[in-house]
Design a protein around this motif. Sequence first.
Motif, mmCIF file in Angstrom:
data_model
loop_
_atom_site.group_PDB
_atom_site.id
_atom_site.type_symbol
_atom_site.label_atom_id
_atom_site.label_comp_id
_atom_site.label_asym_id
_atom_site.label_seq_id
_atom_site.Cartn_x
_atom_site.Cartn_y
_atom_site.Cartn_z
ATOM 1 N N ILE A 85 9.175 1.787 -11.106
ATOM 2 C CA ILE A 85 7.907 1.111 -10.825
ATOM 3 C C ILE A 85 6.950 1.443 -11.965
ATOM 4 C CG2 ILE A 85 5.901 0.979 -9.288
ATOM 5 C CD1 ILE A 85 7.804 1.841 -7.000
ATOM 6 N N LEU A 86 6.433 0.434 -12.624
ATOM 7 C CA LEU A 86 5.447 0.640 -13.682
ATOM 8 C C LEU A 86 4.031 0.517 -13.149
ATOM 9 C CD1 LEU A 86 7.140 -1.423 -16.526
ATOM 10 C CD2 LEU A 86 7.274 1.049 -16.123
ATOM 11 N N ARG A 87 3.843 -0.446 -12.227
ATOM 12 C CA ARG A 87 2.500 -0.702 -11.720
ATOM 13 C C ARG A 87 2.583 -1.590 -10.490
ATOM 14 N NH1 ARG A 87 -2.805 -3.526 -13.757
ATOM 15 N NH2 ARG A 87 -1.668 -5.467 -13.863
ATOM 16 N N ALA B 197 0.835 -1.206 0.000
ATOM 17 C CA ALA B 197 0.000 0.000 0.000
ATOM 18 C C ALA B 197 0.868 1.253 0.000
ATOM 19 C CB ALA B 197 -0.930 -0.001 1.220
ATOM 20 N N GLY B 198 0.575 2.171 -0.909
ATOM 21 C CA GLY B 198 1.307 3.425 -1.023
ATOM 22 C C GLY B 198 2.518 3.368 -1.924
ATOM 23 N N PRO C 207 11.319 1.973 -1.215
ATOM 24 C CA PRO C 207 11.054 3.017 -2.200
ATOM 25 C C PRO C 207 12.240 3.978 -2.269
ATOM 26 C CG PRO C 207 9.875 3.503 -0.170
ATOM 27 C CD PRO C 207 10.508 2.143 -0.006
ATOM 28 N N VAL C 208 12.506 4.493 -3.463
ATOM 29 C CA VAL C 208 13.555 5.497 -3.609
ATOM 30 C C VAL C 208 12.991 6.827 -3.124
ATOM 31 C CG1 VAL C 208 14.996 6.770 -5.238
ATOM 32 C CG2 VAL C 208 14.695 4.294 -5.501
ATOM 33 N N MET C 209 13.661 7.410 -2.163
ATOM 34 C CA MET C 209 13.273 8.704 -1.609
ATOM 35 C C MET C 209 14.442 9.666 -1.778
ATOM 36 S SD MET C 209 11.517 7.633 1.978
ATOM 37 C CE MET C 209 10.113 6.545 2.071
ATOM 38 N N THR C 210 14.172 10.857 -2.242
ATOM 39 C CA THR C 210 15.259 11.811 -2.491
ATOM 40 C C THR C 210 16.074 12.080 -1.240
ATOM 41 O OG1 THR C 210 13.757 13.676 -2.161
ATOM 42 C CG2 THR C 210 14.094 12.925 -4.430
ATOM 43 N N SER D 262 8.066 6.605 -7.828
ATOM 44 C CA SER D 262 8.471 6.315 -9.207
ATOM 45 C C SER D 262 9.481 5.177 -9.289
ATOM 46 C CB SER D 262 9.071 7.559 -9.864
ATOM 47 O OG SER D 262 10.274 7.950 -9.209
ATOM 48 N N HIS D 263 10.289 5.010 -8.247
ATOM 49 C CA HIS D 263 11.378 4.033 -8.290
ATOM 50 C C HIS D 263 11.436 3.209 -7.006
ATOM 51 C CE1 HIS D 263 12.515 6.667 -11.584
ATOM 52 N NE2 HIS D 263 13.257 5.667 -12.027
#
Length: 155
Positions: free
Chosen positions: A104-106, A45-46, A130-133, A51-52
């Motif tokens: 991540i596409l979907r 979830a989330g 998740p990739v976070m800046t 994006s990555h």
Amino acid sequence: MSETFVLTPVGHVRGGRGEALDDDWGASRARIELDPAVFTPDALAGLEDFSHLEVIFAFDRVPDEKIEFCARHPRGRKDWPLVGIFAQRGKNRPNRLGLCACQILRVDGLAIEVEGLDAIDGTPVLDLKPVMTGFLPRGEVHEPAWAREIMDRYW
């Protein structure tokens, strides 16, 4: 240092490439499928808001006799410098751990469709982040010329 850690895959790579060739990973599309005996879809979830994804996986098909502990020439190329295994990202690492940031596409149930994952079909996935800046490198990133050259055709 004789500690041992047992890691259980959270899932597996499905599809994409069937063998670990060194270049042209950029267009590779695959699914990461979580273990349904352990996870429900809310584990993802989330994730669709990112994006990555960083994927930590095991190079499970590297045999013991291929593991490198010392310096070597990347990809066996004598025109590149002799560097330690921890100064490169080859698969023949002591703990056989891989790390890749992919797009991540979907997100669909217990699966994530990704592009640009340099892991092959059936690869055990150990963790996802998740990739976070805020976790990207701070300050200037620099690398030797051979490292830029090795990546010219990788993606």
